[in-house]
Design an enzyme around this catalytic site. Structure first.
Site, PDB file in Angstrom:
ATOM      1  N   LYS A 230      31.421  45.777  40.800  1.00 23.10           N
ATOM      2  CA  LYS A 230      32.063  46.111  42.013  1.00 23.10           C
ATOM      3  C   LYS A 230      30.841  46.468  42.852  1.00 23.10           C
ATOM      4  O   LYS A 230      31.138  46.257  44.084  1.00 23.10           O
ATOM      5  CB  LYS A 230      33.317  46.989  41.915  1.00 23.10           C
ATOM      6  CG  LYS A 230      34.529  46.152  41.727  1.00 23.10           C
ATOM      7  CD  LYS A 230      35.648  46.931  41.542  1.00 23.10           C
ATOM      8  CE  LYS A 230      36.984  46.200  41.377  1.00 23.10           C
ATOM      9  NZ  LYS A 230      38.135  46.726  40.994  1.00 23.10           N
TER      10      LYS A 230
ATOM     11  N   LYS B 153      38.417  32.311  38.085  1.00 24.93           N
ATOM     12  CA  LYS B 153      39.642  32.433  37.596  1.00 24.93           C
ATOM     13  C   LYS B 153      40.507  32.324  39.011  1.00 24.93           C
ATOM     14  O   LYS B 153      40.170  32.643  39.920  1.00 24.93           O
ATOM     15  CB  LYS B 153      40.377  33.781  36.927  1.00 24.93           C
ATOM     16  CG  LYS B 153      40.094  35.059  37.595  1.00 24.93           C
ATOM     17  CD  LYS B 153      40.408  36.278  36.995  1.00 24.93           C
ATOM     18  CE  LYS B 153      40.530  37.454  37.712  1.00 24.93           C
ATOM     19  NZ  LYS B 153      41.806  37.154  38.972  1.00 24.93           N
TER      20      LYS B 153
ATOM     21  N   LYS C 102      43.858  36.823  43.864  1.00 25.68           N
ATOM     22  CA  LYS C 102      44.459  37.360  44.863  1.00 25.68           C
ATOM     23  C   LYS C 102      43.563  37.295  46.079  1.00 25.68           C
ATOM     24  O   LYS C 102      43.883  36.913  46.943  1.00 25.68           O
ATOM     25  CB  LYS C 102      45.148  38.452  44.776  1.00 25.68           C
ATOM     26  CG  LYS C 102      46.700  38.679  43.742  1.00 25.68           C
ATOM     27  CD  LYS C 102      47.309  39.663  44.067  1.00 25.68           C
ATOM     28  CE  LYS C 102      47.261  40.762  42.923  1.00 25.68           C
ATOM     29  NZ  LYS C 102      46.122  41.721  42.697  1.00 25.68           N
TER      30      LYS C 102
HETATM   31  P1  ATP Z   1      42.064  40.573  42.892  1.00 26.54           P
HETATM   32  O1  ATP Z   1      41.451  39.268  43.328  1.00 26.54           O
HETATM   33  O2  ATP Z   1      42.512  41.332  43.994  1.00 26.54           O
HETATM   34  O3  ATP Z   1      41.333  41.488  41.766  1.00 26.54           O
HETATM   35  P2  ATP Z   1      43.738  39.481  40.815  1.00 26.54           P
HETATM   36  O4  ATP Z   1      44.501  38.177  41.007  1.00 26.54           O
HETATM   37  O5  ATP Z   1      42.615  39.700  39.840  1.00 26.54           O
HETATM   38  O6  ATP Z   1      43.583  40.089  42.004  1.00 26.54           O
HETATM   39  P3  ATP Z   1      44.804  41.957  39.703  1.00 26.54           P
HETATM   40  O7  ATP Z   1      45.719  42.721  40.374  1.00 26.54           O
HETATM   41  O8  ATP Z   1      43.430  42.455  39.419  1.00 26.54           O
HETATM   42  O9  ATP Z   1      44.835  40.526  40.125  1.00 26.54           O
HETATM   43  O10 ATP Z   1      45.391  41.593  38.142  1.00 26.54           O
HETATM   44  C1  ATP Z   1      46.811  41.817  37.817  1.00 26.54           C
HETATM   45  C2  ATP Z   1      47.100  41.198  36.488  1.00 26.54           C
HETATM   46  O11 ATP Z   1      46.857  39.753  36.649  1.00 26.54           O
HETATM   47  C3  ATP Z   1      46.035  41.745  35.539  1.00 26.54           C
HETATM   48  O12 ATP Z   1      46.907  42.096  34.402  1.00 26.54           O
HETATM   49  C4  ATP Z   1      45.111  40.604  35.310  1.00 26.54           C
HETATM   50  O13 ATP Z   1      44.669  40.567  33.988  1.00 26.54           O
HETATM   51  C5  ATP Z   1      46.039  39.572  35.505  1.00 26.54           C
HETATM   52  N1  ATP Z   1      45.174  38.260  36.165  1.00 26.54           N
HETATM   53  C6  ATP Z   1      44.698  38.030  37.179  1.00 26.54           C
HETATM   54  N2  ATP Z   1      44.284  36.942  37.373  1.00 26.54           N
HETATM   55  C7  ATP Z   1      44.664  36.201  36.507  1.00 26.54           C
HETATM   56  C8  ATP Z   1      44.206  34.783  36.048  1.00 26.54           C
HETATM   57  N3  ATP Z   1      43.492  34.096  36.777  1.00 26.54           N
HETATM   58  N4  ATP Z   1      44.630  34.309  34.662  1.00 26.54           N
HETATM   59  C9  ATP Z   1      45.269  35.355  33.868  1.00 26.54           C
HETATM   60  N5  ATP Z   1      45.504  36.552  34.245  1.00 26.54           N
HETATM   61  C10 ATP Z   1      45.063  37.010  35.572  1.00 26.54           C
HETATM   62 MG    MG Z   2      41.473  41.216  39.611  1.00 24.31          MG
END
Ligand code: ATP
Ligand code: MG
Length: 334
Positions: free
Chosen positions: A115, A197, A200
């Site tokens: 980060k 991956k 969000k």
């Molecule tokens: P950000 O981009 O803001 O970090 P994010 O999409 O990575 O958002 P998080 O809130 O960090 O989402 O994670 C929520 C849950 O979703 C966690 O358990 C994380 O491991 C899972 N997760 C997020 N993205 C993926 C993905 N592409 N495939 C599988 N699991 C995921």
């Molecule tokens: Mg994340």
């Protein structure tokens, strides 16, 4: 006597629209766990402030995420679903745990270093102490099972350390939690261009959101990265092709996936056809979830009620823990 169920805790940040990665990597397991364990799931609004300080859209994101979680199958009657900032006891425990954590170990955390690299202009102390807040999230309910992805393993390890340090110094209050999933690797959903991956916060056109309408789903999938196909039988698949097959395995009929697998192995695959099929199956999968979410979002009264009840239940659990913590530490003067 009925055996006490294990306590489960997990959370998700309100940093944007929920997507297929969240669904298959996390939420689907949460839904399964709510039938077996005593589950606490929360929307991590404090955590999102460390990287998303602008709060203009926060309310919308938080409420939508609660709707997305319920629309994906979480049942507020079966689990405690709440918003982190509704439980001030978490902040109190966070403060106390901060005195048990060392700056050296926090600075070494991989996610912190990542980060810092991503946001060199906003290296706030909240980022550094993120694992301490996460430990407070878990320990405040004395949870033992924490369903999280691989990227979070180091944080769980730190939570275990903090719990053990606390217990050693002040007496046995916390069970030592561990990362939990149902065996096998958690499904990681790659972005449609194979560059990372689904997420969000990033790469919106290559992420499939639960809120995407049918046309958007088709458009994104038809634009997904492919190539001219393998030239050798039984070749290894490039990451972006593997990603399409993963999606197909998840939403299409087994026979359909098998047909395209065979075509791939025989160098006869037509990616256009594969994507068309995948798009239709994906539309069928996402549409009912999206409609349910939209219905919930329009029911303000229900949503408010869910959030209020979740807060009350989460606070009851958190207050009981904080009482034990204060007693153990001797923070009691009259
Ligand atoms: P950000 O981009 O803001 O970090 P994010 O999409 O990575 O958002 P998080 O809130 O960090 O989402 O994670 C929520 C849950 O979703 C966690 O358990 C994380 O491991 C899972 N997760 C997020 N993205 C993926 C993905 N592409 N495939 C599988 N699991 C995921
Ligand atoms: Mg994340």
């Amino acid at each position: 006597m009925e055996k006490k169920k294990d306590i489960v805790l997990s959370g998700i940040r309100p940093t944007g629209f929920a997507h297929l990665g969240n669904y298959f990597g996390a939420i689907r397991n949460w839904v399964r766990m709510q039938d077996e364990f005593d589950c606490y799931y929360f929307v991590a609004d404090w955590h999102s402030l460390t990287t998303h300080p602008d709060t203009k859209e926060l309310k919308q994101s938080v409420v939508r995420l609660v709707a997305e979680l319920i629309g994906s199958g979480l049942d507020p009657e079966k689990c405690v679903l709440y918003i982190q900032s509704d439980v001030p006891e978490i902040a109190e425990l966070y403060l106390l745990l901060n005195t048990l954590s060392y700056t050296g170990e926090l600075e070494k955390t991989v996610t912190f270093k990542d980060k810092v690299r991503q946001n060199p202009n906003n290296v706030n102390a909240g980022l550094l102490t993120y694992p301490v807040l996460q430990a407070a999230d878990i320990l405040v309910h004395r949870a033992v099972k924490v369903p999280v992805g691989k990227d979070q393993e180091q944080h769980i390890e730190m939570t275990r350390n903090f719990a053990e340090r606390f217990n050693y110094r002040y007496g046995n209050v916390f069970p030592v939690p561990y990362g939990f999933n149902y065996g096998g690797d958690l499904t990681k959903i790659m972005s449609l261009d194979g560059s990372g991956k689904m997420s969000k916060s990033e790469n919106h056109m290559n992420t499939l959101y639960l809120a995407d309408d049918d046309e958007m789903i088709r458009k994104k999938i038809m634009k997904a990265k492919t190539d001219s196909g393998p030239t050798e039988p039984n070749s290894a698949k490039p990451v972006y092709i593997e990603g399409l097959f993963t999606l197909m395995t998840i939403v299409s009929a087994p026979d359909t996936t098998k047909k395209f697998e065979t075509d791939f192995n025989n160098c006869m695959i037509r990616y256009g056809d594969m994507k068309k099929q995948l798009a239709e199956d994906m539309v069928k999968f996402i549409t009912p979830i999206r409609e349910k979410i939209s219905e919930l979002q329009h029911d303000e009264k229900y949503m408010k009620n869910v959030m209020q009840e979740g807060a009350t239940k989460a606070r009851t659990s958190a207050k009981a823990t904080l009482q034990l913590v204060r007693d153990a530490m001797g923070l009691k003067y009259y």
